[in-house]
Design a protein around this motif. Structure first.
Motif, short mmCIF file in Angstrom:
data_model
loop_
_atom_site.label_atom_id
_atom_site.label_comp_id
_atom_site.label_asym_id
_atom_site.label_seq_id
_atom_site.Cartn_x
_atom_site.Cartn_y
_atom_site.Cartn_z
N ASN A 269 0.84 -1.20 0.00
CA ASN A 269 0.00 0.00 0.00
C ASN A 269 0.87 1.25 0.00
N LEU A 270 0.44 2.26 -0.76
CA LEU A 270 1.18 3.51 -0.80
C LEU A 270 1.18 4.18 0.57
N LEU A 271 2.33 4.65 0.97
CA LEU A 271 2.45 5.38 2.23
C LEU A 271 2.23 6.87 1.95
N ARG A 272 0.99 7.28 2.02
CA ARG A 272 0.66 8.68 1.78
C ARG A 272 -0.49 9.09 2.71
N PRO A 273 -0.43 10.30 3.25
CA PRO A 273 -1.45 10.74 4.21
C PRO A 273 -2.74 11.22 3.55
N PHE A 274 -2.66 11.63 2.28
CA PHE A 274 -3.83 12.14 1.57
C PHE A 274 -4.04 11.35 0.27
N VAL A 275 -5.27 11.35 -0.18
CA VAL A 275 -5.57 10.83 -1.52
C VAL A 275 -6.24 11.95 -2.31
N PRO A 276 -5.93 12.06 -3.59
CA PRO A 276 -6.59 13.10 -4.39
C PRO A 276 -8.07 12.80 -4.58
N LEU A 277 -8.89 13.83 -4.49
CA LEU A 277 -10.34 13.64 -4.66
C LEU A 277 -10.66 13.18 -6.06
N GLN A 278 -9.88 13.65 -7.03
CA GLN A 278 -10.03 13.18 -8.41
C GLN A 278 -8.67 13.22 -9.09
N ARG A 279 -8.53 12.42 -10.14
CA ARG A 279 -7.22 12.20 -10.74
C ARG A 279 -6.66 13.46 -11.37
N LYS A 280 -7.46 14.17 -12.12
CA LYS A 280 -6.98 15.36 -12.82
C LYS A 280 -7.33 16.62 -12.03
N PRO A 281 -6.52 17.68 -12.17
CA PRO A 281 -6.84 18.93 -11.47
C PRO A 281 -8.10 19.56 -12.03
#
Length: 310
Positions: A269-281
């Motif tokens: 699993n990726l060690l990251r505290p946030f996930v992007p709400l959607q893939r593109k800006p």
């Protein structure tokens, strides 16, 4: 009044998208880390009932505008956002529901020639967002070595022929002190492609502005603070206006660090505290761009805080 201004200062970019993206809790605690003219702050405050907004900005002009905003729902703090965690701790706040950062320069800063941010007017080579800071763009142009100038033009401006520009600046300042934006433009102009002169000037000025205000270091510091401040399920909204800012934000959301190095736990699993709400800006609508031309390069990324592993 310019269509880029509100209250004589600045139209908030993608206001509706920011408010929707933050999914504001009426009782929550929020931070607007770049108060500016107060547009995003006002949008957040309108959604709060018993919650509170802490607004930050290091610009004296923003602090003056904030006087009319400060009330039981909003506390303004004149400080760079690298100190947000410390100031929130002073107020007894350790956890936030959300944070917004509208990066770059405001319309007010650009439209004030004496501030030195604009390429189209003559003014002092200043470019300080905090007018109490000791180092201006003039200091950099006058005192940086040719190697230092080359590096900042390459890294922060991403311009063609940075070494040649640096050489030209050093030669020009030996003849006469370079004190104004037009003097810098005159030196740079021979290197600008004819079909995109304004864009080239903008990149050169961007390089000096980033150096003066330590912008990328400040941004990286803010992103790291979000890890400790934003509660699980809370959200961050960052608006960037050039690739250097956007790359740091994207890397942080996708990999958990600003360098973009992927790290995984023992289960893959990726060690990251946030996930992007959607893939593109998220980008401004054409209607907004028509109303506010300065929004055209804006890129909004929303991140959702995920629970820490036990």
């Amino acid at each position: 009044m310019s269509t880029s201004l509100i209250n004589g200062y600045h139209l908030p970019v993608m206001l509706d998208e920011v408010i929707q993206g933050l999914a504001i809790t009426p009782t929550g605690y929020y931070v607007d880390s770049t108060f500016g003219g107060g547009g995003h702050a006002r949008g957040i405050m309108a959604s709060l009932v018993t919650g509170h907004l802490f607004a930050f900005d290091r610009d004296r002009a923003a602090a003056q505008i904030a006087r009319s905003y400060t009330n039981t729902t909003c506390t303004f703090i004149r400080a760079p956002f690298s100190f947000i965690k410390e100031f929130l701790s002073f107020y007894g706040i350790t956890i936030l529901d959300g944070l917004v950062a509208d990066l770059g320069t405001s319309a007010h800063q650009i439209d004030t020639p004496a501030r030195g941010f604009a390429t189209r007017w003559d003014g002092n080579l200043d470019m300080r967002m905090d007018q109490t800071s000791p180092h201006t763009a003039q200091h950099i142009v006058q005192h940086y070595t040719e190697a230092q100038l080359t590096q900042l033009l390459r890294l922060y401006g991403e311009v063609d022929r940075p070494a040649a520009i640096a050489d030209a600046i050093v030669k020009a300042r030996k003849k006469t002190a370079m004190l104004t934006t037009y003097q810098l433009r005159t030196v740079v102009e021979p290197f600008a492609p004819r079909w995109r002169v304004d864009q080239y000037f903008a990149k050169v000025f961007q390089a000096f502005r980033i150096e003066v205000n330590n912008e990328l270091v400040e941004l990286e510091c803010l992103l790291k603070q979000c890890v400790d401040l934003i509660k699980p399920g809370g959200r961050i909204a960052f608006i960037a206006y050039h690739s250097l800012e956007d790359r740091l934000i994207k890397n942080f959301l996708y990999t958990g660090n600003c360098s973009g190095n992927v790290e995984k736990d023992a289960y893959g699993n990726l060690l990251r505290p946030f996930v992007p709400l959607q893939r593109k800006p998220i980008t401004p609508s054409q209607e907004e761009i028509n109303r506010n031309r300065r929004a055209r390069s804006a890129r909004l990324r929303i991140g959702v805080r995920i629970p820490q592993n036990p």
